[in-house]
Enzyme design. Structure first.
Site, PDB file in Angstrom:
ATOM      1  N   ILE A  90      80.551  28.321  -6.046  1.00 32.32           N
ATOM      2  CA  ILE A  90      79.660  27.224  -6.503  1.00 32.32           C
ATOM      3  C   ILE A  90      78.856  27.539  -7.717  1.00 32.32           C
ATOM      4  O   ILE A  90      78.040  26.658  -8.256  1.00 32.32           O
ATOM      5  CB  ILE A  90      78.798  26.429  -5.465  1.00 32.32           C
ATOM      6  CG1 ILE A  90      78.427  25.133  -5.753  1.00 32.32           C
ATOM      7  CG2 ILE A  90      77.683  27.432  -5.024  1.00 32.32           C
ATOM      8  CD1 ILE A  90      77.902  24.245  -4.642  1.00 32.32           C
ATOM      9  N   GLY A  91      78.843  28.795  -7.769  1.00 32.86           N
ATOM     10  CA  GLY A  91      77.850  29.292  -8.931  1.00 32.86           C
ATOM     11  C   GLY A  91      78.473  30.731  -9.573  1.00 32.86           C
ATOM     12  O   GLY A  91      77.702  31.288 -10.296  1.00 32.86           O
ATOM     13  N   GLY A  92      79.579  31.189  -9.006  1.00 33.25           N
ATOM     14  CA  GLY A  92      79.924  32.452  -9.202  1.00 33.25           C
ATOM     15  C   GLY A  92      80.517  33.122  -7.959  1.00 33.25           C
ATOM     16  O   GLY A  92      80.497  34.193  -8.021  1.00 33.25           O
ATOM     17  N   SER A  93      80.424  32.521  -6.916  1.00 28.06           N
ATOM     18  CA  SER A  93      80.590  33.213  -5.721  1.00 28.06           C
ATOM     19  C   SER A  93      81.826  33.682  -5.292  1.00 28.06           C
ATOM     20  O   SER A  93      81.928  34.568  -4.219  1.00 28.06           O
ATOM     21  CB  SER A  93      80.358  32.063  -4.480  1.00 28.06           C
ATOM     22  OG  SER A  93      78.925  31.359  -4.460  1.00 28.06           O
TER      23      SER A  93
ATOM     24  N   LYS B  88      86.833  33.861   4.217  1.00 28.12           N
ATOM     25  CA  LYS B  88      85.406  33.837   3.963  1.00 28.12           C
ATOM     26  C   LYS B  88      84.979  33.289   5.332  1.00 28.12           C
ATOM     27  O   LYS B  88      85.456  31.996   5.767  1.00 28.12           O
ATOM     28  CB  LYS B  88      84.925  33.157   2.789  1.00 28.12           C
ATOM     29  CG  LYS B  88      83.483  33.143   2.505  1.00 28.12           C
ATOM     30  CD  LYS B  88      83.149  32.628   1.152  1.00 28.12           C
ATOM     31  CE  LYS B  88      81.608  32.511   0.856  1.00 28.12           C
ATOM     32  NZ  LYS B  88      81.502  31.747  -0.406  1.00 28.12           N
TER      33      LYS B  88
ATOM     34  N   SER C 209      78.422  34.623  -3.153  1.00 25.20           N
ATOM     35  CA  SER C 209      78.290  34.306  -1.811  1.00 25.20           C
ATOM     36  C   SER C 209      79.577  34.879  -0.791  1.00 25.20           C
ATOM     37  O   SER C 209      79.677  35.034   0.242  1.00 25.20           O
ATOM     38  CB  SER C 209      78.173  33.162  -1.308  1.00 25.20           C
ATOM     39  OG  SER C 209      79.164  32.048  -1.667  1.00 25.20           O
ATOM     40  N   SER C 210      80.837  35.040  -1.566  1.00 27.74           N
ATOM     41  CA  SER C 210      81.947  35.666  -0.923  1.00 27.74           C
ATOM     42  C   SER C 210      81.891  37.328  -0.975  1.00 27.74           C
ATOM     43  O   SER C 210      82.863  37.980  -1.246  1.00 27.74           O
ATOM     44  CB  SER C 210      83.227  35.194  -1.791  1.00 27.74           C
ATOM     45  OG  SER C 210      83.251  33.771  -1.765  1.00 27.74           O
TER      46      SER C 210
END
Length: 595
Positions: free
Chosen positions: A255-258, A159, A234-235
């Protein structure tokens, strides 16, 4: 673009000068001063716009140059070794690939160039890459020194925010361009010592706190199964590249589901470990410093065995030596390979976001397969989810009142995927609280969110917030232990969204972000695809609250027939091996059921 401090200072200075001298100066001089001030402000704005354009151009030029050089390297390799195998390599599983590399049936050089070629092809369709790491070709010269490694000769994608020496970790932010890392991060160092070859960096959303995948530097990343859908974030670049066949193993952050959301959207497997089970040293972040909702680095791949192999390779003495803050816990194969029946908790609706019809069906079908296989399934209800989402997660994640994120966005354009999300962030606190009070009787969820994004009011308030997170974590574990669970089965957000809905629906991540705050390992396994019946059922979807967010959710997931649907598997902290064992069980049962 907002007036910055320098512009404001200039305007105030001219105003002060005018006030002090207006009685003595002649009107012509005053007019000249005023015009000069306005001209200076306009000149500063022009210079700033040019600076923005140069930074974006630099980032894109580096990306395009790396693609061009990679194509030249592939062409040269094909010319020098016309008999080298290419076509079949990207279809091999990671287990098959590592076996052939160890037996010299394939060379690392063949494999790297095959994946470079495939990645460039996938990127042309999906816009999932930000740079080819040309050092990967140089790494081949001493790759034999790492033949003992578990990932010998395996190309790995990373990433954008994963630190690699000599390359930017932009996080999709203008302020991080032209600021290359001085060293590899710990995870990259360990990958190299295990014989892996990091060869490409992948796309992310601007600032990382968003689950779409677009930014002003590199543009929008698309879903490999439907170009009109997002890959998630985000990934998201990792999810798209692996889902499109351009990488066999990737490293993301969550960090929240990334890791989990793009894995779900793109139809691959992903694991979010317990925070600091793998080292975070050398990784870049958009909101570094907050401690209520913890980030993790973890693997993404086509199957669960690949995730387990990556964890086995990373959890080595090298990791523990390079970062002594990581607990020295090698991978426990005995737990991963166990066949003991499991006691599995499950829930279909967390009470915050009503799942889409395909999410619910995937959960029910997986539950039935597990029961038929001899596992015990027990209903579970996450405690006080409304309170947890607003007072613990949103208020903790944005404890600074969103100041850090907004500061990182200054001086450049905001991507359309992020713009709806940050509009309320920019409102003054008094207005957020006023809107919260007005909306409370009609839209309680939106009201609570406006209140939570104000952040904390003081350092003692932050300490109280940390205590609340700790107490909730123990409350959750107590509920888990009361019914003697081994693991937990949950719905997974999906299917993939239409573009530009993620920033409007931060409320939808309750199924993933909860386990960042609790710091539980959690992984995603694709189990089904969206059916015409699922799509038709959306017409009846009302949601748990019937508010605008529930209506937006329906619009976000429409038009998804044939797209992947996943479930989420969760374990208690530091039990990654058990989480992976559960994921493997689900994967195998689904595979057997299809046969």
């Amino acid at each position: 673009m907002k007036t910055n401090f320098l512009e404001l200072s200039i305007v105030l200075c001219f105003t002060f000068l005018r006030w002090k001298t207006m009685e003595k100066m002649n009107p012509t001089v005053l007019t000249a001063i005023a015009c000069g001030g306005v001209g200076l402000v306009l000149f500063i704005k022009y210079c700033n716009r040019q600076r923005v354009k140069v930074k974006i151009r630099n980032a894109r030029s580096r990306r395009d140059a790396s693609f061009q050089q990679a194509e030249e390297a592939i062409q040269q390799f094909s010319t020098n070794k016309p008999d080298a195998e290419h076509n079949g390599i990207s279809s091999l599983s990671l287990a098959e690939l590592t076996e052939r590399l160890q037996k010299d049936c394939l060379s690392p050089e063949e494999v790297l160039h095959a994946y470079m070629k495939k990645a460039l092809e996938v990127n042309k369709r999906l816009n999932c890459a930000t740079e080819i790491l040309l050092e990967s070709c140089q790494q081949l010269s001493n790759i034999e020194n790492y033949r003992h490694g578990l990932l010998y000769g395996v190309p790995v994608s990373i990433k954008d925010n994963v630190g690699y020496k000599g390359h930017d970790a932009t996080c999709g932010l203008l302020c991080k361009v032209d600021n290359p890392d001085e060293d590899d991060c710990v995870v990259v160092k360990v990958l190299k010592r295990q014989g892996a070859i990091p060869f490409i960096k992948t796309n992310v959303p601007q600032g990382l706190l968003n689950y779409d995948c677009a930014n002003p530097l590199f543009g929008q990343c698309c879903n490999p199964h439907n170009l009109q859908k997002t890959s998630g974030g985000s990934s998201g670049g990792e999810g798209a590249l692996i889902g499109g066949g351009g990488s066999i193993l990737g490293i993301g952050t969550d960090i929240g589901g990334s890791i989990r959301i793009p894995s779900s959207f793109c139809g691959i497997c992903g694991l979010k470990p317990t925070a600091n089970r793998l080292s975070l040293r050398g990784l870049s972040s958009g909101v570094r410093g907050q401690k209520s909702v913890l980030s993790s680095v973890g693997p993404m791949a086509r199957d669960v065995d690949s995730l387990a192999l990556c964890m086995r390779a990373l959890l080595s003495e090298d990791m523990f030596t390079l970062d002594p803050t990581v607990p020295p816990m090698p991978f426990n194969d005995e737990v991963y390979l166990s066949t003991k029946p499991l006691r599995i908790g499950y829930y279909e609706n967390d009470g915050y976001l009503m799942p889409s019809p395909s999410m619910s069906r995937a959960l029910r079908e997986t539950k039935e397969l597990l029961e038929r296989a001899g596992h015990t399934l027990v209903p579970f209800t996450p405690p006080r989810i409304f309170h947890a989402m607003h007072e613990l997660i949103v208020r903790g994640l944005l404890a600074d009142g969103t100041e850090t994120l907004l500061n990182n966005l200054k001086g450049g354009p905001v991507d359309p995927c992020l713009a709806p999300q940050i509009i309320p962030y920019r409102l003054p606190s008094w207005l957020k609280k006023t809107l919260s009070a007005i909306l409370r009787p009609i839209f309680p969820r939106i009201s609570a969110s406006f209140n939570a994004i104000c952040g904390v009011s003081s350092i003692p308030d932050l300490w109280r917030q940390h205590v609340s997170v700790e107490e909730y974590t123990h409350e959750f574990i107590a509920e888990w232990q009361k019914i003697k669970l081994d693991v937990l089965l949950c719905p997974m957000l999906g299917p993939a969204y239409n573009f530009n809905y993620c920033g409007k629906l931060t409320s939808a991540i309750s199924y993933t972000v909860l386990y960042n705050m609790l710091n539980f390992p959690a992984g995603v396994v694709p189990v089904s695809t969206v059916t015409p019946d699922d799509e038709a059922e959306l017409d009846k979807y009302k949601g748990n609250f019937g508010d605008p967010w529930d209506k937006l959710f329906v619009k976000a997931v429409r038009g998804a027939i044939g797209l992947p649907v996943a479930v989420e598997c969760v374990a208690l902290p530091w039990q990654e091996e058990l989480c992976l064992r559960f994921m493997k069980e689900v994967e195998q049962l689904v595979k057997d059921n299809r046969k």
